[in-house]
Design a protein around this motif. Structure first.
Motif, PDB file in Angstrom:
ATOM      1  N   GLN A 300      19.033   9.706  10.698  1.00 26.17           N
ATOM      2  CA  GLN A 300      17.680  10.256  10.643  1.00 26.17           C
ATOM      3  C   GLN A 300      16.676   9.152  10.952  1.00 26.17           C
ATOM      4  O   GLN A 300      16.705   8.076  10.344  1.00 26.17           O
ATOM      5  CB  GLN A 300      17.396  10.843   9.261  1.00 26.17           C
ATOM      6  CG  GLN A 300      15.982  11.353   9.080  1.00 26.17           C
ATOM      7  CD  GLN A 300      15.673  12.535   9.996  1.00 26.17           C
ATOM      8  OE1 GLN A 300      16.326  13.578   9.915  1.00 26.17           O
ATOM      9  NE2 GLN A 300      14.691  12.365  10.863  1.00 26.17           N
ATOM     10  N   ALA A 301      15.782   9.395  11.898  1.00 28.70           N
ATOM     11  CA  ALA A 301      14.765   8.414  12.266  1.00 28.70           C
ATOM     12  C   ALA A 301      13.744   8.261  11.143  1.00 28.70           C
ATOM     13  O   ALA A 301      13.579   9.168  10.307  1.00 28.70           O
ATOM     14  CB  ALA A 301      14.074   8.844  13.552  1.00 28.70           C
ATOM     15  N   ASP A 305       5.839   5.317  11.909  1.00 31.24           N
ATOM     16  CA  ASP A 305       6.011   4.049  12.603  1.00 31.24           C
ATOM     17  C   ASP A 305       5.304   2.939  11.822  1.00 31.24           C
ATOM     18  O   ASP A 305       4.830   3.150  10.699  1.00 31.24           O
ATOM     19  CB  ASP A 305       5.491   4.135  14.037  1.00 31.24           C
ATOM     20  CG  ASP A 305       4.013   4.489  14.110  1.00 31.24           C
ATOM     21  OD1 ASP A 305       3.310   4.364  13.080  1.00 31.24           O
ATOM     22  OD2 ASP A 305       3.546   4.891  15.195  1.00 31.24           O
ATOM     23  N   CYS A 313      10.615  13.489  15.012  1.00 29.74           N
ATOM     24  CA  CYS A 313      11.988  13.320  15.500  1.00 29.74           C
ATOM     25  C   CYS A 313      12.888  14.209  14.660  1.00 29.74           C
ATOM     26  O   CYS A 313      13.154  13.922  13.483  1.00 29.74           O
ATOM     27  CB  CYS A 313      12.404  11.857  15.400  1.00 29.74           C
ATOM     28  SG  CYS A 313      14.018  11.481  16.109  1.00 29.74           S
ATOM     29  N   CYS A 318      16.820  14.604  18.268  1.00 31.22           N
ATOM     30  CA  CYS A 318      16.247  13.261  18.251  1.00 31.22           C
ATOM     31  C   CYS A 318      16.761  12.543  17.015  1.00 31.22           C
ATOM     32  O   CYS A 318      16.900  13.152  15.942  1.00 31.22           O
ATOM     33  CB  CYS A 318      14.713  13.346  18.235  1.00 31.22           C
ATOM     34  SG  CYS A 318      13.881  11.751  18.040  1.00 31.22           S
ATOM     35  N   SER A 319      17.060  11.252  17.151  1.00 30.19           N
ATOM     36  CA  SER A 319      17.595  10.489  16.017  1.00 30.19           C
ATOM     37  C   SER A 319      17.355   9.003  16.253  1.00 30.19           C
ATOM     38  O   SER A 319      16.838   8.587  17.289  1.00 30.19           O
ATOM     39  CB  SER A 319      19.087  10.771  15.830  1.00 30.19           C
ATOM     40  OG  SER A 319      19.818  10.358  16.972  1.00 30.19           O
ATOM     41  N   LEU A 320      17.773   8.204  15.269  1.00 30.12           N
ATOM     42  CA  LEU A 320      17.715   6.753  15.387  1.00 30.12           C
ATOM     43  C   LEU A 320      19.012   6.250  16.002  1.00 30.12           C
ATOM     44  O   LEU A 320      20.103   6.631  15.571  1.00 30.12           O
ATOM     45  CB  LEU A 320      17.507   6.118  14.007  1.00 30.12           C
ATOM     46  CG  LEU A 320      17.575   4.585  13.931  1.00 30.12           C
ATOM     47  CD1 LEU A 320      16.477   3.939  14.768  1.00 30.12           C
ATOM     48  CD2 LEU A 320      17.497   4.116  12.488  1.00 30.12           C
ATOM     49  N   ASN A 351      16.367   2.129  18.724  1.00 29.19           N
ATOM     50  CA  ASN A 351      15.256   2.932  19.240  1.00 29.19           C
ATOM     51  C   ASN A 351      15.344   4.344  18.684  1.00 29.19           C
ATOM     52  O   ASN A 351      16.405   4.790  18.237  1.00 29.19           O
ATOM     53  CB  ASN A 351      15.276   2.971  20.767  1.00 29.19           C
ATOM     54  CG  ASN A 351      16.482   3.715  21.311  1.00 29.19           C
ATOM     55  OD1 ASN A 351      17.585   3.181  21.351  1.00 29.19           O
ATOM     56  ND2 ASN A 351      16.273   4.968  21.729  1.00 29.19           N
ATOM     57  N   VAL A 352      14.229   5.036  18.716  1.00 26.92           N
ATOM     58  CA  VAL A 352      14.155   6.438  18.305  1.00 26.92           C
ATOM     59  C   VAL A 352      14.051   7.294  19.550  1.00 26.92           C
ATOM     60  O   VAL A 352      13.241   7.021  20.438  1.00 26.92           O
ATOM     61  CB  VAL A 352      12.942   6.686  17.388  1.00 26.92           C
ATOM     62  CG1 VAL A 352      12.786   8.169  17.085  1.00 26.92           C
ATOM     63  CG2 VAL A 352      13.093   5.892  16.097  1.00 26.92           C
ATOM     64  N   TRP A 373      16.046   4.922   6.850  1.00 30.40           N
ATOM     65  CA  TRP A 373      15.615   3.761   7.628  1.00 30.40           C
ATOM     66  C   TRP A 373      14.099   3.713   7.749  1.00 30.40           C
ATOM     67  O   TRP A 373      13.438   4.748   7.701  1.00 30.40           O
ATOM     68  CB  TRP A 373      16.228   3.799   9.034  1.00 30.40           C
ATOM     69  CG  TRP A 373      17.712   3.684   9.050  1.00 30.40           C
ATOM     70  CD1 TRP A 373      18.621   4.670   8.837  1.00 30.40           C
ATOM     71  CD2 TRP A 373      18.471   2.490   9.264  1.00 30.40           C
ATOM     72  NE1 TRP A 373      19.901   4.184   8.908  1.00 30.40           N
ATOM     73  CE2 TRP A 373      19.839   2.838   9.173  1.00 30.40           C
ATOM     74  CE3 TRP A 373      18.135   1.159   9.526  1.00 30.40           C
ATOM     75  CZ2 TRP A 373      20.867   1.915   9.336  1.00 30.40           C
ATOM     76  CZ3 TRP A 373      19.160   0.230   9.697  1.00 30.40           C
ATOM     77  CH2 TRP A 373      20.504   0.612   9.605  1.00 30.40           C
ATOM     78  N   GLN A 375      10.966   1.220  10.015  1.00 30.83           N
ATOM     79  CA  GLN A 375      10.761   0.206  11.044  1.00 30.83           C
ATOM     80  C   GLN A 375      10.051  -1.005  10.456  1.00 30.83           C
ATOM     81  O   GLN A 375       9.141  -0.874   9.629  1.00 30.83           O
ATOM     82  CB  GLN A 375       9.938   0.773  12.201  1.00 30.83           C
ATOM     83  CG  GLN A 375       9.874  -0.150  13.410  1.00 30.83           C
ATOM     84  CD  GLN A 375       9.222   0.502  14.605  1.00 30.83           C
ATOM     85  OE1 GLN A 375       8.710   1.609  14.520  1.00 30.83           O
ATOM     86  NE2 GLN A 375       9.233  -0.183  15.744  1.00 30.83           N
TER      87      GLN A 375
END
Length: 481
Positions: A300-301, A305, A313, A318-320, A351-352, A373, A375
């Motif tokens: 999971q992203a 940010d 995402c 979409c994911s990490l 990256n995401v 997670w 950033q």
């Protein structure tokens, strides 16, 4: 104690013409040049530290100049130089007995020493490179048993075991009856693996707890052309299998306890090449498992940010995605960093998005073993752990010179910028103490044709300015222990 081996490379001659061994007994504040203690004209090639007794050091000479070994039992304070009748390419220390060593020579001969290099005895000839193993404690009856893959005149190989001091024909054992493929023997924990190719098709065999070999059973639809053993932890085998229609990807399989029956766990796992051209299986790039390969899911992203803006995402679209890269520089960190002394903390580059990308790479951290997670940097950094993860050190992977470190004492929530030099320097990397229990680091900087080494203590955050050790200027740093 820090030991550094430096070399002077002559680009006109295309060879090393001079080397020096340096020793610090005060965490790198000062260094002593040991050339007079280790024979000043001897060109040194490699530095080893015994894994079971850090006070025991072994230094090899450059075989193109002479064949000798230097041994120390007091962390390099003094050395004894001994001549050899063969050239050593690599050493393998015994996992328990600190004085037992296997040495592989340039002519495929394997030697043993039972007194930390003072005397050597030939074990066997025609041994395949990197295919010899010491006995596994608790499985092999004799601690001095060695497992070897030995090449035959017909191009095939045999799996041979013997005790290192009595490896005559009568003292050898052949655990597998027939010949095996070259460079296929793997001895790891409770398992021994070999490969046999017949009529162009490879078959794989396993011995569990030194029992007779059994043929590995893959699903009927599998037509393997290559197999790599990834892990043998907790009485289960992880194997990466390349099918007949795959080129740069592998399928991941897991086994039963005996390593015989395998089931598919994950398809199309990405691979890369290591520094020596070996295949590196990328298990951490996109997916995570908490059931040792039984179930996998996308990462999971982060929800926001660095600026606090929401990241839209949604799984599974979409994911990490994380990168597992093998650094060419031994002083830098890889794409994914974790330490056993800092449980649960993982730092990674990635990256995401919908897929893995090597552009727009940022840095991400997890404090719960990869479940969630966040950033921490928008650009790629090298990360080092200090004081059991109580401090994290970050250095930007910049193409140009830098003069700042980033330091965090709260698992990456906040970062403080500190200067380590009055002028920008090319930073090759950072050396921290094994076990990462201290706050002291040694940094290696690069200038044109030379390197410098300096010391930094994060406990003295009020005075972050550091100066390189003057003794180590104008030398190319080759090895640090």
């Amino acid at each position: 104690v820090i030991l550094i081996l430096t070399k002077l490379y002559d680009f006109n001659l295309g060879s090393v013409t001079e080397s020096s061994l340096w020793r610090s007994a005060d965490y790198g504040t000062t260094y002593e040049k040991l050339n007079d203690k280790v024979a000043s004209k001897t060109i040194l090639s490699y530095l080893y530290v015994s894994p079971t007794n850090k006070k025991k050091i072994m230094v090899l000479s450059d075989p193109e100049a002479e064949s000798s070994v230097l041994i120390s039992a007091d962390e390099g304070a003094s050395f004894l130089k001994l001549r050899l009748t063969f050239n050593i390419l690599s050493l393998l220390f015994h996992p328990v007995e600190e004085d037992w060593i296997l040495a592989y020579s340039h002519n495929q001969k394997l030697y043993s020493s039972m007194d930390f290099g003072r005397k050597w005895q030939l074990v066997l000839e025609h041994v395949t490179p990197n295919r010899f193993y010491w006995a596994v404690t608790g499985l092999d009856k004799e601690a001095d048993l060695v497992h070897m893959e030995v090449r035959m005149p017909n191009g095939r190989a045999r799996y041979v075991t013997c005790r290192v001091q009595s490896c005559t024909e009568g003292g050898r054992t052949y655990p597998f009856r027939g010949s095996i493929d070259t460079s296929s023997l793997v001895v790891q924990d409770s398992y021994v693996f070999i490969q046999v190719t017949t009529a162009g098709r490879a078959s794989y065999y396993v011995s569990y707890q030194r029992r007779p070999f059994q043929k590995i059973r893959l699903p009927k639809y599998s037509l393997p052309k290559d197999m790599h053993i990834v892990s043998t932890d907790k009485n289960q085998v992880f194997a990466a299998v390349q099918e007949w229609n795959q080129n740069d990807t592998y399928n991941l399989y897991t086994s039963d306890t005996e390593g015989i029956h395998f089931t598919l766990a994950l398809e199309n796992v990405k691979t890369s090449r290591g520094q020596e051209g070996n295949i590196v299986i990328d298990l951490y790039e996109t997916y995570i498992t908490y059931s040792k390969g039984h179930d996998w899911r996308l990462l999971q992203a982060p929800s926001t940010d660095l600026a606090g803006n929401a990241i839209h995402c949604v799984l599974p679209f979409c994911s990490l995605h994380l990168q597992l890269k093998m650094p060419e520089n031994p002083f830098s960190s890889g794409g994914i960093c974790s330490e056993s002394s800092a449980p649960g903390i993982i730092v990674a580059a990635g990256n995401v998005g919908t897929e893995l990308s090597y552009s727009g790479t940022g840095m991400f951290i997890s404090s719960d073993a990869g479940n969630t997670w966040r950033q921490i940097f928008e650009e790629e950094h090298s990360i080092w752990f200090l004081d059991h993860g109580g401090a994290l050190l970050a250095v930007a992977q910049a193409a140009g010179p830098i003069r700042h470190f980033w330091l965090s004492f709260d698992e990456g929530l906040q970062w403080e910028r500190h200067s380590f030099s009055r002028v920008p320097l090319y930073v090759d990397g950072i050396l921290v103490e094994p076990g990462i229990e201290s706050h002291i680091m040694t940094y290696v900087t690069k200038e044109v044709g030379s390197s410098s080494v300096g010391k930094w203590d994060t406990q003295d955050a009020a005075s972050m300015e550091t100066t390189p050790s003057p003794e180590l200027r104008q030398w190319q740093v080759d090895m640090v222990q």
